[in-house]
Each structure stands twice: as C-alpha cells, then as structure tokens.
Motif scaffolding. Structure first.
Motif, PDB file in Angstrom:
ATOM      1  N   LEU A 124       0.812  -1.222   0.000  1.00 37.05           N
ATOM      2  CA  LEU A 124       0.000   0.000   0.000  1.00 37.05           C
ATOM      3  C   LEU A 124       0.843   1.269   0.000  1.00 37.05           C
ATOM      4  O   LEU A 124       0.385   2.313  -0.444  1.00 37.05           O
ATOM      5  CB  LEU A 124      -0.909   0.028   1.242  1.00 37.05           C
ATOM      6  N   TYR A 125       2.087   1.212   0.504  1.00 35.05           N
ATOM      7  CA  TYR A 125       2.788   2.458   0.786  1.00 35.05           C
ATOM      8  C   TYR A 125       4.145   2.661   0.121  1.00 35.05           C
ATOM      9  O   TYR A 125       4.677   3.761   0.169  1.00 35.05           O
ATOM     10  CB  TYR A 125       2.974   2.602   2.309  1.00 35.05           C
ATOM     11  N   THR A 134       1.578  10.914   2.733  1.00 36.68           N
ATOM     12  CA  THR A 134       0.965   9.699   2.192  1.00 36.68           C
ATOM     13  C   THR A 134       1.150   8.499   3.114  1.00 36.68           C
ATOM     14  O   THR A 134       0.654   7.420   2.819  1.00 36.68           O
ATOM     15  CB  THR A 134       1.558   9.340   0.814  1.00 36.68           C
ATOM     16  N   ALA A 218     -15.501   2.993  -6.446  1.00 40.17           N
ATOM     17  CA  ALA A 218     -15.278   4.173  -5.613  1.00 40.17           C
ATOM     18  C   ALA A 218     -14.147   3.935  -4.613  1.00 40.17           C
ATOM     19  O   ALA A 218     -14.035   4.667  -3.622  1.00 40.17           O
ATOM     20  CB  ALA A 218     -16.558   4.559  -4.895  1.00 40.17           C
ATOM     21  N   ASP A 219     -13.327   2.900  -4.856  1.00 40.91           N
ATOM     22  CA  ASP A 219     -12.160   2.649  -4.012  1.00 40.91           C
ATOM     23  C   ASP A 219     -12.486   2.343  -2.554  1.00 40.91           C
ATOM     24  O   ASP A 219     -11.645   2.556  -1.681  1.00 40.91           O
ATOM     25  CB  ASP A 219     -11.202   3.860  -4.026  1.00 40.91           C
ATOM     26  N   GLU A 220     -13.714   1.853  -2.279  1.00 37.72           N
ATOM     27  CA  GLU A 220     -13.983   1.476  -0.882  1.00 37.72           C
ATOM     28  C   GLU A 220     -13.075   0.323  -0.496  1.00 37.72           C
ATOM     29  O   GLU A 220     -12.443   0.331   0.548  1.00 37.72           O
ATOM     30  CB  GLU A 220     -15.438   1.010  -0.675  1.00 37.72           C
ATOM     31  N   LYS A 222      -9.908  -2.222  -1.507  1.00 36.99           N
ATOM     32  CA  LYS A 222      -8.716  -2.314  -2.330  1.00 36.99           C
ATOM     33  C   LYS A 222      -7.973  -3.578  -1.924  1.00 36.99           C
ATOM     34  O   LYS A 222      -7.713  -3.784  -0.739  1.00 36.99           O
ATOM     35  CB  LYS A 222      -7.864  -1.069  -2.059  1.00 36.99           C
ATOM     36  N   GLN A 257      -7.378  -3.046   2.047  1.00 37.58           N
ATOM     37  CA  GLN A 257      -7.771  -1.765   2.624  1.00 37.58           C
ATOM     38  C   GLN A 257      -9.250  -1.539   2.402  1.00 37.58           C
ATOM     39  O   GLN A 257      -9.781  -1.822   1.330  1.00 37.58           O
ATOM     40  CB  GLN A 257      -6.970  -0.629   1.991  1.00 37.58           C
ATOM     41  N   ASN A 259     -12.098   1.620   2.849  1.00 38.98           N
ATOM     42  CA  ASN A 259     -12.261   3.046   3.110  1.00 38.98           C
ATOM     43  C   ASN A 259     -13.721   3.404   3.311  1.00 38.98           C
ATOM     44  O   ASN A 259     -14.550   3.170   2.422  1.00 38.98           O
ATOM     45  CB  ASN A 259     -11.741   3.854   1.911  1.00 38.98           C
ATOM     46  N   ALA A 260     -14.050   3.968   4.462  1.00 37.19           N
ATOM     47  CA  ALA A 260     -15.384   4.508   4.710  1.00 37.19           C
ATOM     48  C   ALA A 260     -15.230   6.015   4.917  1.00 37.19           C
ATOM     49  O   ALA A 260     -14.124   6.543   4.885  1.00 37.19           O
ATOM     50  CB  ALA A 260     -15.995   3.839   5.937  1.00 37.19           C
ATOM     51  N   ALA A 261     -16.361   6.693   5.117  1.00 32.44           N
ATOM     52  CA  ALA A 261     -16.306   8.157   5.225  1.00 32.44           C
ATOM     53  C   ALA A 261     -15.376   8.580   6.369  1.00 32.44           C
ATOM     54  O   ALA A 261     -14.519   9.438   6.197  1.00 32.44           O
ATOM     55  CB  ALA A 261     -17.706   8.714   5.443  1.00 32.44           C
ATOM     56  N   TRP A 263     -13.559   6.337   8.528  1.00 35.05           N
ATOM     57  CA  TRP A 263     -12.487   5.442   8.960  1.00 35.05           C
ATOM     58  C   TRP A 263     -11.925   4.627   7.801  1.00 35.05           C
ATOM     59  O   TRP A 263     -12.566   4.452   6.774  1.00 35.05           O
ATOM     60  CB  TRP A 263     -12.968   4.512  10.081  1.00 35.05           C
ATOM     61  N   THR A 264     -10.711   4.168   7.987  1.00 38.10           N
ATOM     62  CA  THR A 264     -10.014   3.323   7.015  1.00 38.10           C
ATOM     63  C   THR A 264      -9.368   2.172   7.772  1.00 38.10           C
ATOM     64  O   THR A 264      -8.707   2.396   8.790  1.00 38.10           O
ATOM     65  CB  THR A 264      -8.923   4.126   6.280  1.00 38.10           C
ATOM     66  N   ARG A 300     -11.208   9.311  11.423  1.00 40.34           N
ATOM     67  CA  ARG A 300     -11.171  10.769  11.235  1.00 40.34           C
ATOM     68  C   ARG A 300     -12.243  11.437  12.098  1.00 40.34           C
ATOM     69  O   ARG A 300     -13.427  11.331  11.822  1.00 40.34           O
ATOM     70  CB  ARG A 300     -11.376  11.108   9.752  1.00 40.34           C
TER      71      ARG A 300
ATOM     72  N   ARG B  35     -15.088   9.984 -12.530  1.00 37.84           N
ATOM     73  CA  ARG B  35     -14.028   9.626 -11.572  1.00 37.84           C
ATOM     74  C   ARG B  35     -12.684   9.476 -12.277  1.00 37.84           C
ATOM     75  O   ARG B  35     -11.656   9.904 -11.769  1.00 37.84           O
ATOM     76  CB  ARG B  35     -14.370   8.301 -10.885  1.00 37.84           C
ATOM     77  N   GLU B  72     -19.176  10.573  -5.763  1.00 37.24           N
ATOM     78  CA  GLU B  72     -19.406   9.540  -4.737  1.00 37.24           C
ATOM     79  C   GLU B  72     -18.099   8.943  -4.244  1.00 37.24           C
ATOM     80  O   GLU B  72     -17.926   7.736  -4.125  1.00 37.24           O
ATOM     81  CB  GLU B  72     -20.391   8.477  -5.238  1.00 37.24           C
ATOM     82  N   LEU B  73     -17.139   9.837  -4.000  1.00 36.46           N
ATOM     83  CA  LEU B  73     -15.869   9.476  -3.368  1.00 36.46           C
ATOM     84  C   LEU B  73     -15.736  10.350  -2.128  1.00 36.46           C
ATOM     85  O   LEU B  73     -16.508  11.286  -1.945  1.00 36.46           O
ATOM     86  CB  LEU B  73     -14.690   9.783  -4.297  1.00 36.46           C
ATOM     87  N   TYR B  74     -14.729  10.078  -1.301  1.00 37.73           N
ATOM     88  CA  TYR B  74     -14.426  10.964  -0.184  1.00 37.73           C
ATOM     89  C   TYR B  74     -13.224  11.816  -0.583  1.00 37.73           C
ATOM     90  O   TYR B  74     -12.309  11.321  -1.247  1.00 37.73           O
ATOM     91  CB  TYR B  74     -14.127  10.156   1.075  1.00 37.73           C
ATOM     92  N   TYR B  76     -10.626  12.676   0.909  1.00 41.60           N
ATOM     93  CA  TYR B  76      -9.313  12.143   1.289  1.00 41.60           C
ATOM     94  C   TYR B  76      -8.837  11.071   0.311  1.00 41.60           C
ATOM     95  O   TYR B  76      -7.640  10.902   0.091  1.00 41.60           O
ATOM     96  CB  TYR B  76      -9.335  11.618   2.741  1.00 41.60           C
ATOM     97  N   GLN B  77      -9.812  10.357  -0.317  1.00 47.11           N
ATOM     98  CA  GLN B  77      -9.421   9.328  -1.291  1.00 47.11           C
ATOM     99  C   GLN B  77      -8.851   9.958  -2.559  1.00 47.11           C
ATOM    100  O   GLN B  77      -7.879   9.480  -3.127  1.00 47.11           O
ATOM    101  CB  GLN B  77     -10.631   8.490  -1.689  1.00 47.11           C
ATOM    102  N   ARG B  84      -0.359   9.893  -4.726  1.00 42.32           N
ATOM    103  CA  ARG B  84       0.322   8.669  -5.157  1.00 42.32           C
ATOM    104  C   ARG B  84       0.935   8.905  -6.537  1.00 42.32           C
ATOM    105  O   ARG B  84       2.072   8.541  -6.813  1.00 42.32           O
ATOM    106  CB  ARG B  84      -0.693   7.518  -5.167  1.00 42.32           C
TER     107      ARG B  84
END
Lengths: 397, 132
Positions: A124-125, A134, A218-220, A222, A257, A259-261, A263-264, A300, B35, B72-74, B76-77, B84
């Motif tokens: 991830l990093y 980051t 939406a990248d929730e 990963k 990973q 991702n929510a509004a 918390w991650t 957050r 997006r 429909e993203l946040y 921070y994403q 990145r």
C-alpha cells in the motif's frame, strides 16, 4: 539539524505564499515538493538517530517536477534528501526519473510503459514511502517496509509495463517490471550484520517485480498482491571473512484496505524467503523466511484530524518466531529478541491546512528486529522492551 | 459578449454542477468516467483534446460536496490518488484554483477544461455535463 530547520522554514513560507503558482502552462508543467522534520525519543536502543538522547536526525525533503509533453507522454523526476540516523546521511539522491508512455487510454482501459528509475508499486505504501503526507504515521510498519533495508523495496532502474481495466464492478491494475536494483550499505549491514571488505552489488538484470490490484469503482475496497524477486552478488575483498557468493530474495505482500467516510482499515501480510549462497564457513545463515503483518485502523474525528492505531508483528525466521534458532546460530551472542518485533502504535494526525501537517506518535516495542544493526551494532546493548515518542511537522506544495 | 454576466443565469442553481469548456463534444458522463477524469487517469477527451482538470482546495466546502455528491468518493481518497501519482512520477495533480470565480474563468477559457461550480452562471461560457 539547523540546515533542515532552515529548509523547513523556507518551504513553509514558500507554500503559504503561493501554493498554486507552480502550475505552469495550465498544469502541464508542475513543480511539487515537501519537507518534514521529526523528533524521536526512545526509552532504549537507537531508532532514527541517537533517540535515547532525543534525535532530530529524521529529515525528509523532496522536490519533483513533471512535464506532460503530450497527452500520452509524461516526463517526471524527484530528488530526495533524507536523513535517518545512521541509515541515511542526507546526500541528495534521484528518487525517480522516468518517461511514461501511454499507448492506450480511455474510459475502459489503459496500457503503457515506464522507462527509467521507477518506484516499486509494492504494497500500500512503498511507492510514496518517503512522503509524510501519504504515510499512515510518522513511521511505516517496520515489519514490512523495513527502513533498515529500504533499498530492497524502494526502486529500480529498468522498465515497467502497466495495464488497467476500468469496469462497472471495479478496476483491475497490473504492473510488470524488470531491471537492476539499487544496493546500498544498509543492504549489506542488514544481510551480513556488518560492512565487510568487498562489494554487495547488482549484476545485470537482477530484479523483477509484479503487482496486481483490484479496487471497487469508488475505491472502498482495495486488494493487492505484489512481489519482488532479486539477486545480489557479493564480491569478497581480501580481508573479508566471507567468500564471494550471492543472496536471493523473494519478497511478497498481500494487501487489504477498506475506506469509509470516517475510517479506514488496512492490513498487510508479507513473507520474504531469503537464501545466502556460497558465502563460506564463517557465515552462519543459509536460508530463512522473514515474515511480517499488521492491522491498522484510522479514524477521522474531523476531516483535518485523524487517530491511528496499529499492531504489527515481524519475525526474522518464521520457523522459529521466538528467535531461539537464530540466536543459537550466533552462539548466543545476539539475543533471541533481536529476531522478532511486536509493536503497538498510536498516532494523531492534524492537517493544519492543506499544506501543513503535524503528527504525534507513540510506539511500544517488544523485540528489536525492527532496528537497524548499523545503528545498534552491539547486541549486548539491545533492550527488549522499549518505547518511542515522536512528533513531526511537514509541509508540502 | 461579456463574461461578467454570470448572474444572468438561465440555468437553475444546483448544489453543484459539473462544467466543461463549451467546445467539449460531450453532454454527459457516467460516474465512472467522471471519476477517471478527476483522478487524472483518463487524459484525453474522445476527440483527442487533452483534459485539463481544475479543482478547489481540499478543505473547500464546495469541493467536499462535489466529490461526495457527484463523484461519490471521499475527498481524502481523491487526495490520496493524486498524491500517489504526483509523488511517484506516474501522473500529475489537477490545477487548484482559489475560488469559484477563478474556476469559471479557467474552465471557460481553456479547451478541454473540466471543473465544477455551485452558483448560477452564464450557460454560453461553459457547458454543463450531466452525470449519469
């Protein structure tokens, strides 16, 4: 230290003066950078400098430029200045310098090629591991993103083929690369426990990397799988106790990973089978499988305020996680707790504005495997249970 | 024609609207396409014009509403994706403008530009893109 602070002050004033002025030609030519200074204090052991007496030897400064020559051609480079205790002395280095050619790019797929010095999309990093903004904390999980041997994962000189599929149910990305790794003295210290006479080097194309990523639209969610295969060659000098030989390292990591509004949640599991070949009778190890994993949650409280908690464990030898086997190989000179680390981390991140970030971090360590041998050369001085307090101020533009 | 006639709106004011330069030969985008444009992964319009993305600062309220409401993203994403790319040399970041007024001006004057506004505006200077 004074030099680093001057740079920080300069960059802070630059960024607050005009953060937008550095996009020229409507963004085709961009200049970006960051600077960060940390203060590290530990109850025992040396971590990013003389941390027992409070260390200021953790400074990161990066400056990059990119130019979109055509919609399908991007040239980009970054110079990095990094001081990290005995591990890194602040000599400027080329972090990446590459040409990115996109052959196909539309709303369904993308295919391209990168040439030059390329950061590894490992876990991830790793790709942006030296950019404080980051990272999940002041320190990355050391059981996977070892700072004691960062060059093993960091980057390579070569080519990378990348492809993306964009779909209604998610995106799939594949990277495949080959080239030559960048070996430094830290790698030698980490693999030999000393800086012996002779050279540890990369010969020919000694590096292959592959990574595969899936993310929901939406990248929730990963998910990723990355692997690096590398061979280093040791050319023994006249006074070296070791014979000439090779070291083979296969490093892989599985990443998760969500991702929510507010918390991650992140988790990764890595394993590194390593083989030392033909180094002679005085080198105690022949093969080992290093292992590391962590679970990390970030919450957050507000968009500019984040709490982080992480637990990680890492082992030099997964067949003997308590460290007895390797300690016995050193004749008991190195204590068994030098072959594992179990670390609790609590962190706070405050984005004072989009260009300035302040962090606080506390770590509780059981074991010393995360430490650099170069910073802690005397095994008798190691302390098994120790604490780290750190703070950092970072700016960007 | 006067670009200052921003208040002479024939378009009803929404919470936020996706806007593009009038020469953009597109009337609507799927959410996924939007997006991909705002994450800077698709860099050309179907007719080959380079895409120029304009955004407001991360902590701007309209930016937050646009990112969560239309993409429909946040936020921070989105920042994570841009960082990145821009700190690994694999892509670039969008151009950050200071306020909505500058957003209107930059999108209206740059072929291939895309951005967003909240208030009423002159429909002859920019084109509204519907997000499906």
């Amino acid at each position: 230290m004074r030099h680093a602070l001057q740079c920080l002050v300069l960059l802070t004033s630059l960024t607050s003066a005009s953060a937008q002025a550095l996009d020229v030609l409507d963004g085709r030519l961009q200049l970006h950078g960051f600077a960060s200074q940390a203060v590290v204090d530990s109850s025992a052991n040396q971590f990013f400098g003389n941390s027992q007496a409070t260390s200021f030897d953790f400074t990161e400064i990066g400056l990059n430029t990119s130019y979109r020559i055509a919609p399908s051609v991007l040239a980009a480079a970054q110079v990095l200045v990094r001081r990290a205790g005995e591990m890194s002395d602040g000599t400027p280095s080329l972090d990446y310098g590459l040409l990115d050619l996109t052959a196909i790019s539309n709303a369904r797929q993308r295919l391209g090629l990168r040439l030059g010095r390329i950061k590894n999309p490992f876990g991830l990093y790793n790709e942006t591991r030296d950019v404080p903004f980051t990272r999940p904390g002041i320190f990355l999980p050391q059981v996977i993103y070892y700072d004691k041997v960062r060059n093993l994962l960091l980057s390579y000189d070569g080519v990378m083929l990348y492809g993306d599929l964009f779909g209604e149910s998610g995106n799939l990305s594949l990277n495949l690369g080959a080239g030559r790794s960048v070996v430094d003295e830290n790698v030698e210290w980490a693999y030999f426990g000393a800086d012996y006479d002779g050279d540890l080097e990369a010969q020919g194309i000694n590096w292959g990397i592959g990574s595969l990523w899936f993310s929901t639209p939406a990248d929730e969610l990963k998910l990723g799988l990355s692997a690096i295969l590398t061979e280093m060659t040791y050319d023994a000098g006249a006074t070296s106790p070791l014979d000439s030989g090779t070291i083979d390292v296969f490093d892989w990591v599985a990443s998760f990973q969500y991702n929510a509004a507010d918390w991650t949640l992140s988790a990764e599991y890595a394993r590194t089978p390593t083989r030392w070949n033909d180094l002679g009778p005085y080198f105690p190890f022949d093969d080992q499988v290093m292992e590391g994993y962590y679970l990390q949650g970030a919450y957050r409280l507000r968009p500019d305020l984040e709490l982080m908690a992480r637990y990680e464990e890492g082992f030099a030898n997964r067949d003997s996680r308590d460290g007895w086997a390797f300690s016995a190989l050193t004749g008991g000179i190195t204590p068994r707790f030098d072959f594992f680390s179990k670390i609790w981390t609590l962190g706070l991140r405050w984005d004072i504005d989009p260009h300035v970030m302040f962090r606080l971090e506390y770590q509780r360590h059981d074991g010393t495997y995360a430490l650099s041998i170069r910073e802690n050369p005397d095994p008798n001085a190691l302390v098994r249970e120790w604490d780290v307090f750190a703070a950092s101020l970072s700016v960007r533009f | 024609m006067c670009g200052g006639l921003l208040l002479n709106a024939s378009h009803p004011a929404h919470a936020q609207d996706l806007i593009a330069h009038p020469s953009t030969g597109v009337d609507s985008l799927s959410r996924n396409e939007a997006r991909l444009l705002f994450t800077m992964r698709v860099k050309q319009w179907p007719d080959g014009t380079p895409v120029k993305v304009f955004v407001l600062p991360d902590n701007d309220a309209l930016h937050g509403r646009f990112v969560s409401g239309l993409l429909e993203l946040y936020p921070y994403q989105l920042r994570r994706v841009w960082d990145r790319q821009l700190f690994s040399g694999t892509g670039q970041a969008p151009v950050t403008v200071a306020n909505e007024h500058e957003m209107m001006e930059r999108v209206a004057s740059n072929p291939g530009a895309i951005g967003y506004v909240s208030g009423p505006f002159d429909p002859t200077s920019v084109r509204i893109l519907e997000v499906r």
